[in-house]
Scaffold this motif. Structure first.
Motif, PDB file in Angstrom:
ATOM      1  N   ASN A  65      31.958  44.996  30.977  1.00 52.67           N
ATOM      2  CA  ASN A  65      32.808  43.989  31.620  1.00 52.67           C
ATOM      3  C   ASN A  65      32.961  44.240  33.109  1.00 52.67           C
ATOM      4  OD1 ASN A  65      33.205  42.564  29.319  1.00 52.67           O
ATOM      5  ND2 ASN A  65      35.080  43.673  28.748  1.00 52.67           N
ATOM      6  N   ALA A  66      32.989  43.155  33.848  1.00 53.81           N
ATOM      7  CA  ALA A  66      33.149  43.265  35.295  1.00 53.81           C
ATOM      8  C   ALA A  66      34.571  42.931  35.685  1.00 53.81           C
ATOM      9  CB  ALA A  66      32.208  42.282  35.980  1.00 53.81           C
ATOM     10  N   VAL A  67      34.967  43.379  36.871  1.00 56.76           N
ATOM     11  CA  VAL A  67      36.171  42.813  37.449  1.00 56.76           C
ATOM     12  C   VAL A  67      35.700  41.500  38.080  1.00 56.76           C
ATOM     13  CG1 VAL A  67      35.959  44.466  39.373  1.00 56.76           C
ATOM     14  CG2 VAL A  67      37.980  43.089  39.211  1.00 56.76           C
ATOM     15  N   THR A  68      36.228  40.409  37.560  1.00 59.22           N
ATOM     16  CA  THR A  68      35.686  39.085  37.906  1.00 59.22           C
ATOM     17  C   THR A  68      36.359  38.519  39.154  1.00 59.22           C
ATOM     18  OG1 THR A  68      37.343  38.026  36.543  1.00 59.22           O
ATOM     19  CG2 THR A  68      35.224  38.532  35.479  1.00 59.22           C
ATOM     20  N   VAL A  69      35.742  37.476  39.673  1.00 58.36           N
ATOM     21  CA  VAL A  69      36.295  36.801  40.849  1.00 58.36           C
ATOM     22  C   VAL A  69      37.752  36.398  40.587  1.00 58.36           C
ATOM     23  CG1 VAL A  69      36.131  34.673  42.205  1.00 58.36           C
ATOM     24  CG2 VAL A  69      34.071  36.014  41.739  1.00 58.36           C
ATOM     25  N   LYS A  70      37.989  35.895  39.378  1.00 58.10           N
ATOM     26  CA  LYS A  70      39.354  35.475  39.005  1.00 58.10           C
ATOM     27  C   LYS A  70      40.340  36.640  39.127  1.00 58.10           C
ATOM     28  CE  LYS A  70      40.005  32.078  35.371  1.00 58.10           C
ATOM     29  NZ  LYS A  70      39.649  32.071  33.947  1.00 58.10           N
ATOM     30  N   GLU A  71      39.935  37.767  38.546  1.00 59.65           N
ATOM     31  CA  GLU A  71      40.816  38.939  38.580  1.00 59.65           C
ATOM     32  C   GLU A  71      41.003  39.439  40.018  1.00 59.65           C
ATOM     33  OE1 GLU A  71      39.589  41.959  35.791  1.00 59.65           O
ATOM     34  OE2 GLU A  71      41.039  43.405  36.610  1.00 59.65           O
ATOM     35  N   ILE A  72      39.937  39.336  40.787  1.00 59.06           N
ATOM     36  CA  ILE A  72      40.015  39.802  42.181  1.00 59.06           C
ATOM     37  C   ILE A  72      40.980  38.910  42.965  1.00 59.06           C
ATOM     38  CG2 ILE A  72      38.690  40.141  44.318  1.00 59.06           C
ATOM     39  CD1 ILE A  72      36.256  40.770  42.354  1.00 59.06           C
ATOM     40  N   GLU A  73      40.945  37.614  42.661  1.00 60.44           N
ATOM     41  CA  GLU A  73      41.885  36.708  43.330  1.00 60.44           C
ATOM     42  C   GLU A  73      43.330  37.095  42.995  1.00 60.44           C
ATOM     43  OE1 GLU A  73      39.041  32.849  43.696  1.00 60.44           O
ATOM     44  OE2 GLU A  73      40.710  32.744  42.263  1.00 60.44           O
ATOM     45  N   LYS A  74      43.523  37.403  41.727  1.00 62.32           N
ATOM     46  CA  LYS A  74      44.875  37.736  41.268  1.00 62.32           C
ATOM     47  C   LYS A  74      45.384  39.048  41.886  1.00 62.32           C
ATOM     48  CE  LYS A  74      46.408  38.878  37.035  1.00 62.32           C
ATOM     49  NZ  LYS A  74      45.902  39.100  35.707  1.00 62.32           N
ATOM     50  N   ASN A  75      44.500  40.065  41.904  1.00 61.76           N
ATOM     51  CA  ASN A  75      44.934  41.395  42.371  1.00 61.76           C
ATOM     52  C   ASN A  75      44.493  41.706  43.797  1.00 61.76           C
ATOM     53  OD1 ASN A  75      45.985  41.880  39.826  1.00 61.76           O
ATOM     54  ND2 ASN A  75      44.046  42.684  39.077  1.00 61.76           N
ATOM     55  N   PRO A 374      31.300  47.006  37.599  1.00 63.43           N
ATOM     56  CA  PRO A 374      30.679  45.816  38.175  1.00 63.43           C
ATOM     57  C   PRO A 374      31.775  44.983  38.855  1.00 63.43           C
ATOM     58  CG  PRO A 374      30.184  46.040  35.817  1.00 63.43           C
ATOM     59  CD  PRO A 374      31.319  46.954  36.125  1.00 63.43           C
ATOM     60  N   TYR A 375      31.554  44.625  40.096  1.00 66.72           N
ATOM     61  CA  TYR A 375      32.548  43.906  40.883  1.00 66.72           C
ATOM     62  C   TYR A 375      31.933  42.578  41.295  1.00 66.72           C
ATOM     63  CZ  TYR A 375      35.649  43.035  44.899  1.00 66.72           C
ATOM     64  OH  TYR A 375      36.528  42.473  45.805  1.00 66.72           O
ATOM     65  N   GLU A 376      32.468  41.499  40.729  1.00 68.44           N
ATOM     66  CA  GLU A 376      31.809  40.196  40.938  1.00 68.44           C
ATOM     67  C   GLU A 376      32.103  39.607  42.313  1.00 68.44           C
ATOM     68  OE1 GLU A 376      31.390  35.690  39.096  1.00 68.44           O
ATOM     69  OE2 GLU A 376      33.077  36.924  38.416  1.00 68.44           O
ATOM     70  N   VAL A 377      31.057  39.170  42.973  1.00 67.35           N
ATOM     71  CA  VAL A 377      31.236  38.453  44.240  1.00 67.35           C
ATOM     72  C   VAL A 377      30.637  37.053  44.100  1.00 67.35           C
ATOM     73  CG1 VAL A 377      31.243  40.539  45.659  1.00 67.35           C
ATOM     74  CG2 VAL A 377      29.079  39.354  45.249  1.00 67.35           C
ATOM     75  N   VAL A 378      31.090  36.151  44.952  1.00 65.66           N
ATOM     76  CA  VAL A 378      30.567  34.788  44.907  1.00 65.66           C
ATOM     77  C   VAL A 378      29.218  34.786  45.609  1.00 65.66           C
ATOM     78  CG1 VAL A 378      30.987  32.386  45.577  1.00 65.66           C
ATOM     79  CG2 VAL A 378      32.914  33.886  44.966  1.00 65.66           C
ATOM     80  N   ARG A 379      28.213  34.443  44.863  1.00 65.96           N
ATOM     81  CA  ARG A 379      26.845  34.496  45.355  1.00 65.96           C
ATOM     82  C   ARG A 379      26.671  33.777  46.696  1.00 65.96           C
ATOM     83  NH1 ARG A 379      21.583  34.042  42.217  1.00 65.96           N
ATOM     84  NH2 ARG A 379      22.804  34.660  40.439  1.00 65.96           N
ATOM     85  N   GLU A 380      27.189  32.567  46.785  1.00 65.17           N
ATOM     86  CA  GLU A 380      26.997  31.746  47.991  1.00 65.17           C
ATOM     87  C   GLU A 380      27.665  32.367  49.217  1.00 65.17           C
ATOM     88  OE1 GLU A 380      28.119  30.564  45.086  1.00 65.17           O
ATOM     89  OE2 GLU A 380      26.219  29.672  44.486  1.00 65.17           O
ATOM     90  N   HIS A 381      28.612  33.268  48.981  1.00 68.28           N
ATOM     91  CA  HIS A 381      29.311  33.880  50.114  1.00 68.28           C
ATOM     92  C   HIS A 381      28.795  35.259  50.468  1.00 68.28           C
ATOM     93  CE1 HIS A 381      33.046  31.204  49.261  1.00 68.28           C
ATOM     94  NE2 HIS A 381      32.048  30.557  49.817  1.00 68.28           N
ATOM     95  N   GLU A 382      28.108  35.893  49.528  1.00 66.43           N
ATOM     96  CA  GLU A 382      27.776  37.304  49.795  1.00 66.43           C
ATOM     97  C   GLU A 382      26.340  37.705  49.490  1.00 66.43           C
ATOM     98  OE1 GLU A 382      30.085  40.718  49.315  1.00 66.43           O
ATOM     99  OE2 GLU A 382      31.956  39.632  49.029  1.00 66.43           O
TER     100      GLU A 382
END
Ligand code: UTP
Length: 409
Positions: A65-75, A374-382
């Motif tokens: 499992n990754a820390v997802t974009v959603k979770e990153i937004e939250k934390n 695994p740390y998810e980033v938004v492809r279009e941004h990174e």
């Protein structure tokens, strides 16, 4: 092996006498150069050509499992605070992997020196430094930057940085170190010559970066400064965030020794290496090593279970790197187009692959570390890699993404 007879014997024992084919024509300096190269040769690599099996059996694979974009937004606020704290304490360094030859791009010079600007000059190295400076400006401190080069491009790279005043980054914060080289062979495992007085040598892959830091002495700087984390990144992704406080903070918060920036796969058949677990340890598994069932497996939320592709941006804890530095990494035998001189002494630039190079890869390090987030980033941004001349992952596609992110070209 300054002695010709010893070199002859060594080559004969290994069926490589062709290396001395032009020896008698050489001047003293040329003879010495070739003998020195022969002395440093690791013949065990050549045996790998016969046993080259890239599809070696994998262990038991499971999703990670990754820390997802959603979770990153939250934390995000918490991660950022923790990350900035570590950066401000001088605990974070960055390592730019710039020793590759960028053969797919076919540019004659270090890849970082390519100008991708349109109305102004904008070099790949410059994009990376500017990305780093966004963080250092915000943090109010600098981050030491270690740049890995190879014998092939070191002088040009250092000169380029100096000529451009390190793009505004303090020169005292930048150190260069040179990685090791490995020989190249033809399809029959015969060593190739690049010149009459020189073996065809090429950088030995990006997997040996930490060992090279140790060998060249730059690691002393890391230790002296008290750097606890190293963020390793590739030269070719012009959009990536470097020493990203949120990434650093998330890895610290989750109490892991390693983090990997990942992007969500566009579709199950996308050909990227996926970060998962193999026999309980983190591992990167290539597209072709996964079964159809694994590629299409979904979790309870209907998302792909093996969803996260790596983008060559990792954060390692230095004490974990120290623990694994002496572990042997697998050597990959990679088929490539290798310029060489033929028996008649003519320079040949092949149009199709004509032999093999030997490379260790950073992705194999991931299987050695205790854990990896695994740390998810938004492809279009990174993620805007420059690998090819045209099409996918090319200068054009990267420019398009830079524009979309508001970068003036
Ligand atoms: P690539 O896998 O894209 O390899 O490297 P490459 O040699 O640059 O390019 P091709 O395959 O010949 O087109 C990914 C990253 O690893 C670095 C590269 O500079 C890039 O940042 N690298 C690669 C090294 O630092 N050393 C190496 O020996 C190989």
């Amino acid at each position: 092996m300054t002695d010709l007879n010893a070199a002859k014997k060594y080559l004969e024992e290994n069926g490589q006498e062709q290396v001395l084919g032009f020896y008698d024509e050489l001047d003293e300096a040329g003879k010495q150069k070739l003998l020195d190269q022969i002395e440093k040769l690791d013949m065990s690599l050549i045996g790998l050509v016969e046993h080259n099996d890239e599809t070696s059996e994998r262990g038991k694979l499971e999703p990670l499992n990754a820390v997802t974009v959603k979770e990153i937004e939250k934390n995000g606020a918490l991660y950022k605070e923790k990350g900035l704290e570590a950066i401000r304490a001088g605990e974070v360094g960055a390592v730019l992997l710039a020793g590759g030859q960028g053969t797919r791009l076919g540019y004659d010079g270090p890849k970082g020196t390519v100008n991708i600007g349109e109305t102004r000059q904008l070099y790949i190295f410059e994009c990376l430094i500017k990305n780093l400076m966004k963080v250092t400006d915000e943090a109010g401190v600098t981050v030491p930057l270690y740049v890995m080069t190879s014998d092939k491009n070191n002088d040009e790279t250092v000169k380029f940085f100096k000529e451009h005043d390190f793009f505004g980054y303090p020169e005292s914060e930048v150190s260069f170190f040179i990685q090791d080289m490995a020989p190249s062979v033809d399809h029959n495992g015969k060593l190739l010559l690049e010149e009459k007085d020189s073996l065809s040598l090429s950088p030995n892959g990006n997997g040996g970066w930490y060992a090279s830091m140790a060998k060249t002495g730059v690691l002393e700087d890391v230790k002296k400064r008290g750097v606890k984390w190293l963020n390793i990144f590739a030269v070719d992704n012009v959009l990536q965030q470097i020493a990203d406080p949120l990434f650093v903070g998330a890895v610290i918060d989750k109490d892991v020794v390693c983090g990997a920036k990942v992007v969500r796969k566009n579709d199950p058949e996308e050909r990227v290496g996926v970060l998962c677990l193999e026999d309980g340890s983190p591992s990167i598994v290539e597209y072709y090593e996964m079964t159809e069932e694994m590629r299409t497996l979904r979790d309870e939320e209907g998302e792909l279970a093996y969803a996260f592709g790596v983008i060559l941006n990792y954060l390692f804890r230095v004490d974990e790197l120290d623990r694994i530095v002496n572990e042997k990494l697998m050597t990959h035998v990679v088929e490539k187009k290798i310029p060489y001189i033929n028996e008649a002494g003519e320079h040949i630039k092949p149009e199709t692959p004509n032999g093999y190079k030997f490379e260790m890869l950073i992705l194999d390090m991931i299987h050695l570390v205790k854990n990896c987030l695994p740390y998810e980033v938004v492809r279009e941004h990174e993620f805007a890699p420059i690998k090819n001349k045209t099409g996918i992952d090319s200068i054009e596609s990267a420019k398009e993404l830079l524009r979309k992110n508001g970068v003036v070209l």
